[in-house]
Motif scaffolding. Structure first.
Motif: not given
Length: 470
Positions: A86-103
């Motif tokens: 199962f492959i989820p999706e997102t189409v936006s950038h979350n700076p906090d998530f990117t900073r911490h390596g989140h989903s």
């Protein structure tokens, strides 16, 4: 599990139901022995998923960009006889998530990931998440039906309705809709996609070399779909796939979302902390499906679980505790803040959780699923833990039930959950990637097979066949 991770309740009496794959062999070790077989899905979300520290786990891959780890994951899931990745999706950038390596801090196009997985497997299904909000029906229908043909009939479409300012900034031409309108438009969207998928009759493709007739045009319908929110003429330049068209997956949890899932979903994914809650959701979905004129028994409900496996229970508990050490309080709070939809910027990580929620959360936010269920999970510790500790607790599984023990113990627990009738299968969410799936295949699957609740071979070659929906 201890008080920090509520167990799935153990072993109520099972009740047989319609078989997906029959078990014909006798049990020589006291197995449950039911003809009803459970289904398995693997949650392919990286570099972290429900466990926010997965990328920091010492056993996780470091190559999130190439195809090798996707191929390894696909082969591992198929060797364990999983139904789908199962492959989820997102189409936006979350700076906090990117900073911490989140989903979703690293995110390939889901259709491209699906192509890589399908290319190295022959039976494993692939669930592709694509939004109705930011894709045109014609393009989405063609992409998924193409994948379904190229995979031999093993594709599913996870239907989501996307919203939020970050998403709309990337698609400024898309009109922002309310939650109710998103689902109303979603109904039209699925109707339109199904009309495109069903435009060709099964025998429209003739390929008669003698007469020169390639396609019989009388067996192709022009859908010319027109609704309140969208229109598409069609048809596609593709006939039905080996399984007719992709399976439809849904995971909405609001009442409107459940109504949508009950109307359209072949497979429903759900996260519930207790078996009783999952049973209540299943009963509700079935009632809504019947109200929509569907056969409720043809809906497959997958319960998300996070297995933590050890050679002994003590080792498994130690591994569970280790997971918390890979999440910093700051990372945990950022992760929790996103799902609780509470602004926790600049919060004192040592402040009491209850004080922070009282100060920062509105009444509506305090009644959100994330906060209510975290409160339940914390129990008596709720008044003592800091916001940093609460964030770490939330981020170990995003409230997905943890199943902790040896492979045999986990298999028995899942088998009991399944035979109670509360769920038809499980979505396995990893703590490290892709090793969690290999451990589950080696340590848990053989015991599920011994108990007589899971296949030893695939029932067919298409996803519909393997889900008992053909």
């Amino acid at each position: 599990m201890d008080t920090q991770a509520e167990p799935l309740p153990l072993r109520p009496a099972g009740r047989p139901r319609r078989a997906a794959v029959a078990v014909s062999h006798p049990s020589d070790e006291g197995g449950i022995m039911t003809e009803r077989q459970l289904f398995l899905g693997g949650y392919v979300l990286f570099p972290s998923g429900h466990y926010a520290g997965a990328w920091r786990h010492p056993y996780s891959t470091r190559d999130w960009l190439g195809r090798d780890f996707l191929h390894q994951t696909a082969r591992t899931l198929e060797a364990a006889k999983f139904d789908l990745a199962f492959i989820p999706e997102t189409v936006s950038h979350n700076p906090d998530f990117t900073r911490h390596g989140h989903s979703n801090s690293i995110k390939h196009d889901p259709a491209q990931v699906a192509g890589q997985i399908a290319a190295v497997t022959t039976h494993l299904g692939v669930g592709v998440t694509l939004s109705t909000s930011f894709n045109e029906p014609y393009n989405l229908a063609r992409t998924l039906l193409s994948l379904d043909h190229l995979s031999g009939g093993r594709v599913a479409w996870n239907v989501i309705q996307s919203h939020g300012p970050g998403n709309y900034l990337n698609f400024p031409h898309v009109e922002e809709l309310s939650g109710a309108e998103l689902y109303d438009r979603g109904d039209e969207y699925v109707e339109a996609v199904l009309a495109l998928w069903r435009a060709w009759e099964d025998d429209a493709l003739v390929q008669d070399q003698e007469s020169g007739l390639f396609v019989d045009p009388t067996k192709i319908t022009v859908p010319d779909y027109r609704g309140k929110y969208l229109a598409v003429r069609g048809p596609l330049n593709l006939p039905p796939s080996p399984q007719t068209h992709p399976v439809i997956i849904q995971a909405g949890d609001s009442q409107r979302g459940r109504t949508f899932g009950a109307r359209w979903g072949d497979v429903i994914f759900a996260i519930e902390r207790t078996r009783a809650d999952m049973q209540a959701k299943k009963d509700d979905l079935k009632a809504k499906a019947r109200a929509a004129g569907r056969d409720a028994e043809r809906i497959r409900l997958f319960a998300a679980v996070q297995p933590i496996i050890g050679e002994t229970r003590e080792i498994a508990l130690a591994r569970r505790d280790f997971l918390r050490t890979r999440i910093t309080p700051e990372s945990g709070v950022r992760f929790f803040s996103h799902f609780a939809r509470v602004d926790l910027a600049g919060v004192d990580l040592d402040a009491r959780y209850v004080d922070v929620i009282e100060e920062r959360a509105t009444d509506g936010q305090a009644e959100s699923r994330a906060i209510v269920q975290l409160d339940e999970l914390l129990g008596a510790r709720r008044d003592r833990v800091t916001i940093g500790e609460a964030g770490v607790e939330f981020s170990t599984s995003e409230l997905t039930p943890q199943v902790v023990g040896t492979g045999e113990e986990i298999a028995e627990e899942l088998a009991a959950y399944f035979t109670s009738g509360a769920a038809d299968g499980f979505l396995i969410t990893p703590t490290h990637f892709p090793g969690s799936f290999e451990e589950f295949g080696r340590a848990v699957v053989p015991h599920l097979q011994r108990l007589g609740v899971f296949r030893t071979e695939y029932a067919g070659t298409t996803l519909r066949e393997n889900l008992g929906l053909a």
